[in-house]
Design an enzyme around this catalytic site. Structure first.
Site, mmCIF file in Angstrom:
data_model
loop_
_atom_site.group_PDB
_atom_site.id
_atom_site.type_symbol
_atom_site.label_atom_id
_atom_site.label_comp_id
_atom_site.label_asym_id
_atom_site.label_seq_id
_atom_site.Cartn_x
_atom_site.Cartn_y
_atom_site.Cartn_z
ATOM 1 N N ARG A 15 0.538 -10.857 6.695
ATOM 2 C CA ARG A 15 0.359 -9.920 5.880
ATOM 3 C C ARG A 15 1.566 -8.734 6.420
ATOM 4 N NH1 ARG A 15 -4.802 -9.748 8.004
ATOM 5 N NH2 ARG A 15 -4.216 -7.820 8.976
ATOM 6 N N TYR B 141 18.799 30.604 7.419
ATOM 7 C CA TYR B 141 17.713 31.441 8.086
ATOM 8 C C TYR B 141 17.938 31.689 9.374
ATOM 9 C CZ TYR B 141 15.033 31.057 3.514
ATOM 10 O OH TYR B 141 14.697 31.108 2.362
ATOM 11 N N LYS C 180 0.722 -1.249 -0.103
ATOM 12 C CA LYS C 180 -0.078 0.130 -0.113
ATOM 13 C C LYS C 180 0.773 1.086 -0.115
ATOM 14 C CE LYS C 180 -0.241 -0.125 5.150
ATOM 15 N NZ LYS C 180 -1.201 -0.515 6.157
ATOM 16 N N HIS D 50 -7.084 -7.386 11.857
ATOM 17 C CA HIS D 50 -5.763 -6.382 12.028
ATOM 18 C C HIS D 50 -5.449 -6.255 13.596
ATOM 19 C CE1 HIS D 50 -2.392 -4.259 10.422
ATOM 20 N NE2 HIS D 50 -2.896 -2.985 10.606
ATOM 21 N N ARG E 103 -11.110 0.093 14.117
ATOM 22 C CA ARG E 103 -10.747 0.934 13.090
ATOM 23 C C ARG E 103 -11.659 0.521 11.868
ATOM 24 N NH1 ARG E 103 -4.733 1.469 11.292
ATOM 25 N NH2 ARG E 103 -5.472 -0.146 9.849
ATOM 26 N N CYS F 239 15.915 24.179 4.965
ATOM 27 C CA CYS F 239 14.938 25.047 4.270
ATOM 28 C C CYS F 239 14.027 24.326 3.546
ATOM 29 C CB CYS F 239 15.647 26.051 3.418
ATOM 30 S SG CYS F 239 17.059 26.875 4.504
ATOM 31 N N MET F 240 13.284 24.935 2.585
ATOM 32 C CA MET F 240 12.297 24.199 1.608
ATOM 33 C C MET F 240 13.016 23.306 0.624
ATOM 34 S SD MET F 240 9.315 25.773 -0.704
ATOM 35 C CE MET F 240 8.271 26.404 0.577
ATOM 36 N N ASP F 241 14.056 24.019 0.132
ATOM 37 C CA ASP F 241 15.048 23.148 -0.857
ATOM 38 C C ASP F 241 16.187 22.694 -0.748
ATOM 39 O OD1 ASP F 241 12.651 24.452 -2.707
ATOM 40 O OD2 ASP F 241 13.758 26.239 -2.177
#
Ligand SMILES: *Cc1c(COP(=O)(O)O)cnc(C)c1O
Length: 384
Positions: free
Chosen positions: A224, A267, A38, A168, A136, A314-316
């Site tokens: 599983r 930053y 999954k 499960h 669940r 940072c983001m990148d």
């Protein structure tokens, strides 16, 4: 090579997947193994992992949704596939047409599946998911008679084939927790009740990775496992169970440059160089799955050396300090964020730093990260 290597990569070792499936088979005894793929194979790529797992002796694949199962069929996988979490308006006709087994957790779901089977003109292969205490998805006790009655009628009408019963576990990562025995007993009761409705399950299955590796008494006809297929321990505080992590998350150094003592980096200048030093810029950030909360807390391995990440992520991008080893790193070098080679930082370590489980770390790499594979049939010349 005409195309440059990607800047950020997820490299999946299919030989590690095969090894882990063999470890799981050894624990499963006579029970078959359904490899759970999954969430795009826990972010490792469901089709390639599925192929490798089947080649290593897994009998079936498990996914969450009809859509995920269809991706496997489109990828050429012909083995049995079970999906177990869908809304009633899922495309059950497509699932039936593609011979995908459907886990049922309510009367409404079963009715929708029957409609799908009628539309295709072929019985739907189904398995009832019973709730034995996780609370669940799964049919709760109170609704089980109604669901089984509809199963009985649908089997008689030829719209449904009743393949099995599954459930499960809530506490599998605590192998001695009394709830495991409670769930086993409720599971046995559900199987007995199904038989009272004339429904003879071909397969019963209950165990996830943790139970497969620690509770052989719960193996039933099939296990599983998910996380263990990918080589991450479901109970890291207990053992690594001889599993091999399959995922390496790495990025290529984009820039190496000097930073003078007293200069702040990234930053907010959370890290100020305590000496004249050299830093390397790694073009992976939180948009690629490197959590900002790891700023200043993780090592990255380049060659044989671990370098600390410094300052904010940072983001990148993020920055590592090369310290005493300024000439050890050059632009283009691969920096391992986490992996499985000796000396590599581990996904498990990230999980501990972030107060989460290794499952969430495997799912983290994204954004610019490009997935590739090694091992498996590529080793014998196959290309894809
Ligand atoms: C995800 C999942 C599994 C696999 O669990 P792991 O802990 O990753 O082994 C097995 N069964 C069901 C129903 C699941 O949702």
């Amino acid at each position: 090579m005409s195309t440059p290597d990607p800047q950020v990569e997820i490299v999946v070792d299919l030989d590690a997947i095969a090894h882990n499936v063999r470890v799981l088979r050894a624990h499963a005894g006579d029970a078959a193994v359904m490899a759970v793929v999954k969430a795009d194979g826990y972010n490792h790529g469901a089709v390639r992992v599925g192929e490798a797992a089947l080649a290593a002796g897994a009998a079936e694949l498990g996914v969450t949704t009809v859509a995920e199962a269809l991706v496997l069929r489109e990828g050429g996988i012909t083995a049995p596939i079970l999906c177990w979490l869908n809304t009633s308006d899922a495309d059950y006709a497509a699932a039936v047409a593609a011979d995908i087994e459907i886990g049922i957790c309510s009367v409404a779901h079963l009715e929708a599946v029957v409609r799908g089977a009628r539309a295709v003109g072929r019985p739907a292969v189904t398995t009832v998911k019973v709730d034995t205490g996780l609370n669940r998805n799964g049919v709760p006790d109170a609704q089980l008679p109604a669901v089984l009655e509809l199963f009985r009628e649908s089997v008689a009408a030829g719209t449904v084939r009743f393949r099995g019963v599954f459930s499960h576990l809530a506490h599998a990562d605590e192998p001695r927790h009394p709830m495991l025995d409670v769930q086993r007993d409720r599971f046995l009761n559900a199987i007995a009740l199904a038989k009272e409705y004339g429904l003879q399950p071909e397969v019963a299955h209950l165990a996830n990775s943790a139970a497969t590796l620690t509770r052989p008494d719960l193996a039933f006809d099939m296990v599983r496992p998910g996380i263990a297929v990918y080589g991450l321990s479901p109970i890291p505080e207990l053992s690594d169970f001889g599993l091999r992590p399959a995922m390496t998350f790495r990025a290529r150094v984009a820039l190496v440059k000097p930073v003078a003592a007293g200069e702040g980096v990234s930053y907010g200048h959370e890290w100020v160089a305590p000496y004249d030093t050299t830093v390397a810029l790694i073009p992976a950030g939180y948009a690629d799955g490197v959590s900002r909360a790891l700023g200043g807390r993780i090592p990255l391995r380049i060659g044989g050396v671990a370098y600390p990440a410094v300052g904010r992520i940072c983001m990148d991008q993020l920055v590592i300090d090369l310290g005493d080893n300024p000439d050890g790193v050059a632009e283009g070098d691969a920096a391992v964020l986490f992996g499985a080679e000796p000396g590599d930082p581990s996904a498990q370590h990230w999980a501990e730093l972030l107060g989460t489980i290794n499952y969430e770390i495997a799912c983290a790499p994204r954004g610019r990260a490009v997935r590739s594979y090694r091992g498996g049939r590529d080793e014998v010349g196959g290309a894809r």
